[in-house]
Design an enzyme around this catalytic site. Structure first.
Site, PDB file in Angstrom:
ATOM      1  N   SER A   1      43.187  29.913  21.384  1.00  0.00           N
ATOM      2  CA  SER A   1      42.217  29.554  20.475  1.00  0.00           C
ATOM      3  C   SER A   1      42.161  27.930  19.622  1.00  0.00           C
ATOM      4  O   SER A   1      41.285  27.418  19.559  1.00  0.00           O
ATOM      5  CB  SER A   1      42.238  30.448  19.151  1.00  0.00           C
ATOM      6  OG  SER A   1      42.015  31.881  19.784  1.00  0.00           O
TER       7      SER A   1
ATOM      8  N   LYS B   1      48.967  30.245   9.700  1.00  0.00           N
ATOM      9  CA  LYS B   1      47.584  29.641  10.467  1.00  0.00           C
ATOM     10  C   LYS B   1      46.663  29.431   9.143  1.00  0.00           C
ATOM     11  O   LYS B   1      46.464  30.411   8.439  1.00  0.00           O
ATOM     12  CB  LYS B   1      46.979  30.534  11.465  1.00  0.00           C
ATOM     13  CG  LYS B   1      48.058  30.619  12.606  1.00  0.00           C
ATOM     14  CD  LYS B   1      47.459  31.347  13.863  1.00  0.00           C
ATOM     15  CE  LYS B   1      48.320  31.187  15.074  1.00  0.00           C
ATOM     16  NZ  LYS B   1      47.625  32.064  16.026  1.00  0.00           N
TER      17      LYS B   1
ATOM     18  N   ARG C   1      50.986  35.701  28.065  1.00  0.00           N
ATOM     19  CA  ARG C   1      50.582  34.643  28.753  1.00  0.00           C
ATOM     20  C   ARG C   1      51.761  34.188  29.496  1.00  0.00           C
ATOM     21  O   ARG C   1      52.010  33.890  30.816  1.00  0.00           O
ATOM     22  CB  ARG C   1      49.943  33.562  27.921  1.00  0.00           C
ATOM     23  CG  ARG C   1      48.418  33.948  27.775  1.00  0.00           C
ATOM     24  CD  ARG C   1      47.745  32.999  26.804  1.00  0.00           C
ATOM     25  NE  ARG C   1      48.757  32.878  25.599  1.00  0.00           N
ATOM     26  CZ  ARG C   1      48.678  32.142  24.725  1.00  0.00           C
ATOM     27  NH1 ARG C   1      47.787  31.088  24.568  1.00  0.00           N
ATOM     28  NH2 ARG C   1      49.507  32.217  23.434  1.00  0.00           N
TER      29      ARG C   1
END
Ligand code: COA
Length: 157
Positions: free
Chosen positions: A128, A41, A90
């Protein structure tokens, strides 16, 4: 005393992360939420800002420490005397990734266990990167992030 590390990029912390953290703080004696780097990232907020926003968002939870680290999560856990890693799940997509991460961490440090908490349904879709995308397209992020994060991002981006 059981110390759990909740590692992640938290770029920025969301209401979903906060929910996992609060539940973790009810289970463990101490939870260290530690900002780290996922080398895949690029990074949006500087690490000191991510840390500061987590501190402001968690100031009412007594058994939480906020920190950051570079290097392997397991080395950081050893240094902190922690043998639990806390992670949120999730969807089944998270599961595939998390299972591999957990098994790798266990291969590197036999005493470490990863404890997964299932995210509440209302936070299932939050990430995010989706917060960043809404923000950069001038949308309203107030339902997705803690109030100090919302304030900082609206003022600075
Ligand atoms: N609520 C909301 N969002 C959630 C969530 C929840 N409960 N759980 C996960 N997410 C989202 C995050 O917002 C993030 O979204 P993004 O991809 O849009 O940024 C994504 O799910 C996963 O992020 P995060 O939980 O922060 O993990 P990560 O994959 O960015 O970072 C590290 C994982 C930092 C823990 C891992 O890379 C690491 O341990 N790095 C150190 C080096 C190391 O030891 N590697 C392991 C050996 S290979």
């Amino acid at each position: 005393m059981t110390i759990a590390i909740y590692p992640g990029s938290f770029d920025p912390i969301t209401n979903g992360h906060l929910d996992i953290l609060k539940s973790g703080a009810e289970i463990f004696d101490k939870v260290i939420i530690a900002v780290s780097f996922n080398t895949n990232k690029k990074g949006f907020l500087p690490v000191n800002i991510r840390t500061k926003l987590i501190q402001e968002s968690t100031k009412d939870i007594p058994n939480i420490e906020v920190d950051f680290f570079e290097g392997l999560t397991v080395d950081y856990a050893r240094k902190k005397g922690a043998n639990v890693l806390l992670r949120g799940l999730r969807t089944s997509f998270d599961f595939e990734y998390e299972m591999q991460l957990s098994q790798t961490n266990h291969a590197l440090f036999k005493d470490i266990k990863t404890v997964f908490l299932i995210t509440k349904p209302e936070y299932n879709y939050i990430s995010s990167s989706c917060v960043r995308e809404i923000l950069l397209n001038k949308g309203d992020i107030s339902d997705f992030v803690p109030e100090p994060v919302c304030k900082y991002l609206k003022e600075n981006y």
